[in-house]
Design a protein around this motif. Structure first.
Motif, PDB file in Angstrom:
ATOM      1  N   ASP A  91       0.799  -1.224   0.000  1.00  0.00           N
ATOM      2  CA  ASP A  91       0.000   0.000   0.000  1.00  0.00           C
ATOM      3  C   ASP A  91       0.834   1.278   0.000  1.00  0.00           C
ATOM      4  O   ASP A  91       0.381   2.331   0.462  1.00  0.00           O
ATOM      5  N   ALA A  92       2.067   1.201  -0.490  1.00  0.00           N
ATOM      6  CA  ALA A  92       2.938   2.385  -0.498  1.00  0.00           C
ATOM      7  C   ALA A  92       2.762   3.181  -1.800  1.00  0.00           C
ATOM      8  O   ALA A  92       2.716   2.591  -2.875  1.00  0.00           O
ATOM      9  N   PRO A  93       2.665   4.520  -1.705  1.00  0.00           N
ATOM     10  CA  PRO A  93       2.700   5.329  -0.489  1.00  0.00           C
ATOM     11  C   PRO A  93       1.357   5.445   0.224  1.00  0.00           C
ATOM     12  O   PRO A  93       1.305   5.789   1.392  1.00  0.00           O
ATOM     13  N   THR A  94       0.244   5.159  -0.490  1.00  0.00           N
ATOM     14  CA  THR A  94      -1.078   5.160   0.138  1.00  0.00           C
ATOM     15  C   THR A  94      -1.884   3.996  -0.427  1.00  0.00           C
ATOM     16  O   THR A  94      -1.668   3.580  -1.576  1.00  0.00           O
ATOM     17  N   PRO A  95      -2.844   3.485   0.341  1.00  0.00           N
ATOM     18  CA  PRO A  95      -3.691   2.408  -0.189  1.00  0.00           C
ATOM     19  C   PRO A  95      -4.460   2.822  -1.440  1.00  0.00           C
ATOM     20  O   PRO A  95      -4.726   1.992  -2.312  1.00  0.00           O
ATOM     21  N   ALA A  96      -4.801   4.122  -1.550  1.00  0.00           N
ATOM     22  CA  ALA A  96      -5.546   4.599  -2.713  1.00  0.00           C
ATOM     23  C   ALA A  96      -4.676   4.704  -3.960  1.00  0.00           C
ATOM     24  O   ALA A  96      -5.175   4.615  -5.084  1.00  0.00           O
ATOM     25  N   GLU A  97      -3.378   4.891  -3.766  1.00  0.00           N
ATOM     26  CA  GLU A  97      -2.449   5.042  -4.895  1.00  0.00           C
ATOM     27  C   GLU A  97      -1.140   4.310  -4.568  1.00  0.00           C
ATOM     28  O   GLU A  97      -0.128   4.937  -4.259  1.00  0.00           O
ATOM     29  N   PRO A  98      -1.142   2.988  -4.662  1.00  0.00           N
ATOM     30  CA  PRO A  98       0.034   2.204  -4.252  1.00  0.00           C
ATOM     31  C   PRO A  98       1.098   2.095  -5.346  1.00  0.00           C
ATOM     32  O   PRO A  98       1.541   1.003  -5.718  1.00  0.00           O
ATOM     33  N   LYS A  99       1.539   3.234  -5.841  1.00  0.00           N
ATOM     34  CA  LYS A  99       2.458   3.234  -6.990  1.00  0.00           C
ATOM     35  C   LYS A  99       3.849   2.732  -6.637  1.00  0.00           C
ATOM     36  O   LYS A  99       4.628   2.420  -7.536  1.00  0.00           O
ATOM     37  N   PHE A 100       4.190   2.649  -5.348  1.00  0.00           N
ATOM     38  CA  PHE A 100       5.506   2.164  -4.949  1.00  0.00           C
ATOM     39  C   PHE A 100       5.453   0.743  -4.383  1.00  0.00           C
ATOM     40  O   PHE A 100       6.408   0.281  -3.759  1.00  0.00           O
ATOM     41  N   ALA A 101       4.322   0.058  -4.572  1.00  0.00           N
ATOM     42  CA  ALA A 101       4.238  -1.334  -4.115  1.00  0.00           C
ATOM     43  C   ALA A 101       5.169  -2.211  -4.963  1.00  0.00           C
ATOM     44  O   ALA A 101       5.338  -1.956  -6.156  1.00  0.00           O
ATOM     45  N   TYR A 102       5.789  -3.186  -4.392  1.00  0.00           N
ATOM     46  CA  TYR A 102       5.857  -3.414  -2.950  1.00  0.00           C
ATOM     47  C   TYR A 102       7.032  -2.643  -2.349  1.00  0.00           C
ATOM     48  O   TYR A 102       8.092  -2.601  -2.936  1.00  0.00           O
ATOM     49  N   TRP A 103       6.803  -2.069  -1.154  1.00  0.00           N
ATOM     50  CA  TRP A 103       7.907  -1.448  -0.438  1.00  0.00           C
ATOM     51  C   TRP A 103       8.570  -2.533   0.400  1.00  0.00           C
ATOM     52  O   TRP A 103       7.922  -3.230   1.165  1.00  0.00           O
ATOM     53  N   THR A 155      23.423 -12.065  -2.276  1.00  0.00           N
ATOM     54  CA  THR A 155      23.984 -10.881  -1.620  1.00  0.00           C
ATOM     55  C   THR A 155      22.899  -9.826  -1.428  1.00  0.00           C
ATOM     56  O   THR A 155      21.815  -9.908  -2.021  1.00  0.00           O
ATOM     57  N   LYS A 156      23.214  -8.828  -0.625  1.00  0.00           N
ATOM     58  CA  LYS A 156      22.281  -7.721  -0.432  1.00  0.00           C
ATOM     59  C   LYS A 156      21.977  -7.028  -1.753  1.00  0.00           C
ATOM     60  O   LYS A 156      20.848  -6.586  -2.001  1.00  0.00           O
ATOM     61  N   GLU A 157      22.984  -6.950  -2.613  1.00  0.00           N
ATOM     62  CA  GLU A 157      22.794  -6.293  -3.911  1.00  0.00           C
ATOM     63  C   GLU A 157      21.823  -7.083  -4.795  1.00  0.00           C
ATOM     64  O   GLU A 157      21.117  -6.511  -5.623  1.00  0.00           O
ATOM     65  N   ASP A 158      21.779  -8.405  -4.622  1.00  0.00           N
ATOM     66  CA  ASP A 158      20.857  -9.232  -5.404  1.00  0.00           C
ATOM     67  C   ASP A 158      19.404  -8.935  -5.054  1.00  0.00           C
ATOM     68  O   ASP A 158      18.501  -9.111  -5.880  1.00  0.00           O
ATOM     69  N   VAL A 159      19.171  -8.518  -3.819  1.00  0.00           N
ATOM     70  CA  VAL A 159      17.814  -8.198  -3.380  1.00  0.00           C
ATOM     71  C   VAL A 159      17.450  -6.771  -3.757  1.00  0.00           C
ATOM     72  O   VAL A 159      16.312  -6.477  -4.131  1.00  0.00           O
ATOM     73  N   GLY A 160      18.411  -5.869  -3.659  1.00  0.00           N
ATOM     74  CA  GLY A 160      18.194  -4.457  -3.954  1.00  0.00           C
ATOM     75  C   GLY A 160      18.847  -3.608  -2.881  1.00  0.00           C
ATOM     76  O   GLY A 160      19.121  -4.082  -1.777  1.00  0.00           O
ATOM     77  N   GLY A 161      19.099  -2.367  -3.185  1.00  0.00           N
ATOM     78  CA  GLY A 161      19.763  -1.494  -2.224  1.00  0.00           C
ATOM     79  C   GLY A 161      18.924  -1.218  -0.993  1.00  0.00           C
ATOM     80  O   GLY A 161      17.707  -1.429  -0.977  1.00  0.00           O
ATOM     81  N   GLU A 162      19.590  -0.712   0.031  1.00  0.00           N
ATOM     82  CA  GLU A 162      18.909  -0.443   1.291  1.00  0.00           C
ATOM     83  C   GLU A 162      18.617   1.043   1.504  1.00  0.00           C
ATOM     84  O   GLU A 162      18.034   1.420   2.517  1.00  0.00           O
ATOM     85  N   GLU A 163      19.044   1.880   0.562  1.00  0.00           N
ATOM     86  CA  GLU A 163      18.673   3.284   0.671  1.00  0.00           C
ATOM     87  C   GLU A 163      17.151   3.406   0.562  1.00  0.00           C
ATOM     88  O   GLU A 163      16.481   2.555  -0.035  1.00  0.00           O
ATOM     89  N   PHE A 164      16.622   4.476   1.134  1.00  0.00           N
ATOM     90  CA  PHE A 164      15.170   4.633   1.245  1.00  0.00           C
ATOM     91  C   PHE A 164      14.457   4.421  -0.092  1.00  0.00           C
ATOM     92  O   PHE A 164      13.549   3.593  -0.201  1.00  0.00           O
ATOM     93  N   VAL A 165      14.875   5.147  -1.120  1.00  0.00           N
ATOM     94  CA  VAL A 165      14.164   5.063  -2.398  1.00  0.00           C
ATOM     95  C   VAL A 165      14.439   3.752  -3.135  1.00  0.00           C
ATOM     96  O   VAL A 165      13.665   3.370  -4.015  1.00  0.00           O
ATOM     97  N   GLN A 166      15.506   3.050  -2.776  1.00  0.00           N
ATOM     98  CA  GLN A 166      15.812   1.773  -3.425  1.00  0.00           C
ATOM     99  C   GLN A 166      14.889   0.653  -2.960  1.00  0.00           C
ATOM    100  O   GLN A 166      14.831  -0.393  -3.591  1.00  0.00           O
ATOM    101  N   ARG A 167      14.176   0.889  -1.890  1.00  0.00           N
ATOM    102  CA  ARG A 167      13.296  -0.138  -1.343  1.00  0.00           C
ATOM    103  C   ARG A 167      11.928  -0.168  -2.031  1.00  0.00           C
ATOM    104  O   ARG A 167      11.184  -1.130  -1.893  1.00  0.00           O
ATOM    105  N   ARG A 168      11.583   0.908  -2.730  1.00  0.00           N
ATOM    106  CA  ARG A 168      10.249   0.987  -3.305  1.00  0.00           C
ATOM    107  C   ARG A 168      10.159   0.191  -4.605  1.00  0.00           C
ATOM    108  O   ARG A 168      11.161  -0.109  -5.253  1.00  0.00           O
ATOM    109  N   SER A 169       8.919  -0.150  -4.970  1.00  0.00           N
ATOM    110  CA  SER A 169       8.624  -0.848  -6.228  1.00  0.00           C
ATOM    111  C   SER A 169       9.398  -2.161  -6.359  1.00  0.00           C
ATOM    112  O   SER A 169       9.864  -2.520  -7.447  1.00  0.00           O
ATOM    113  N   PHE A 170       9.532  -2.873  -5.247  1.00  0.00           N
ATOM    114  CA  PHE A 170      10.205  -4.172  -5.248  1.00  0.00           C
ATOM    115  C   PHE A 170       9.351  -5.205  -5.974  1.00  0.00           C
ATOM    116  O   PHE A 170       8.173  -5.392  -5.649  1.00  0.00           O
TER     117      PHE A 170
END
Length: 200
Positions: A91-103, A155-170
């Motif tokens: 539901d990121a950033p909001t349930p009405a507009e989850p454009k960053f799902a999955y966070w 590795t961590k890189e295989d999953v994706g970065g850990e910076e805030f914006v790197q976590r979105r749209s997984f």
């Protein structure tokens, strides 16, 4: 434990997290049958089960993760069997507009039944932070059986970065398919900012 599985599936369906009608249909199929009971808790005072409502301040500690078999052939079926745990927000950033799902909030590999937090962290825990303008988010806790031999080379890189914006749209479903993971257990909660007026 079978009763818990039935209650879990009913709650997932009601929350539109199960099957083709839900936004999480690509990660929890309609015909999902759990083989493990997943237990999540934010400290001893805040266990999570079947959509428990949690305020963001209560979810700051890293959750404890444990699990056990629901039936023969589930967790514990072999001493060499390992599991991957994932916490994501559909539901990121909001349930009405989850454009960053999955966070992507938390990923741990190499877990074994009966352990509590033992494993290899691939994405460090980031506590939920629903905005004040957002309603409660649903958060999924997913447990996957790893392929034979585990995922020791991941590795961590295989999953994706850990910076805030790197976590979105997984792309959770793509990640699961790419690494041969099999969904074994699910739990979920809802979470809102600390000042949200929640109808008990």
């Amino acid at each position: 434990m079978a009763d818990h599985a039935g209650a879990l599936l009913a709650s997932l369906s009601k929350a539109n997290l199960l099957g083709p009608a839900g936004s999480a249909a690509d990660i929890i199929p309609a015909n999902f049958q759990p083989s493990t009971q997943l237990r999540i808790s934010f400290g001893p005072e805040k266990p999570v089960s079947l959509g428990t409502f949690v305020r963001a301040g209560e979810a700051k500690p890293t959750p404890s993760v444990s699990f056990s078999a629901l039936q023969d052939g589930g967790a514990g079926g072999g001493d060499d069997k390992t599991y991957l745990f994932m916490m994501i927000d559909p539901d990121a950033p909001t349930p009405a507009e989850p454009k960053f799902a999955y966070w992507r909030h938390y990923v741990v590999s190499g877990l074994r039944p009966g352990g509590d937090g033992e494993g290899r962290t691939l994405t460090e825990y980031l506590a939920p932070g629903p905005g004040e303008q957002s309603g409660p988010h649903r958060y999924l806790f997913l447990l996957f059986e790893e392929p034979a031999g585990g995922l020791g080379g991941l590795t961590k890189e295989d999953v994706g970065g850990e910076e805030f914006v790197q976590r979105r749209s997984f792309k959770a479903a793509d990640f699961v398919a790419r690494h041969g993971l099999k969904l074994a257990g699910v739990e979920w909660m809802t979470c809102a900012w600390d000042g949200y007026k929640h109808a008990e």
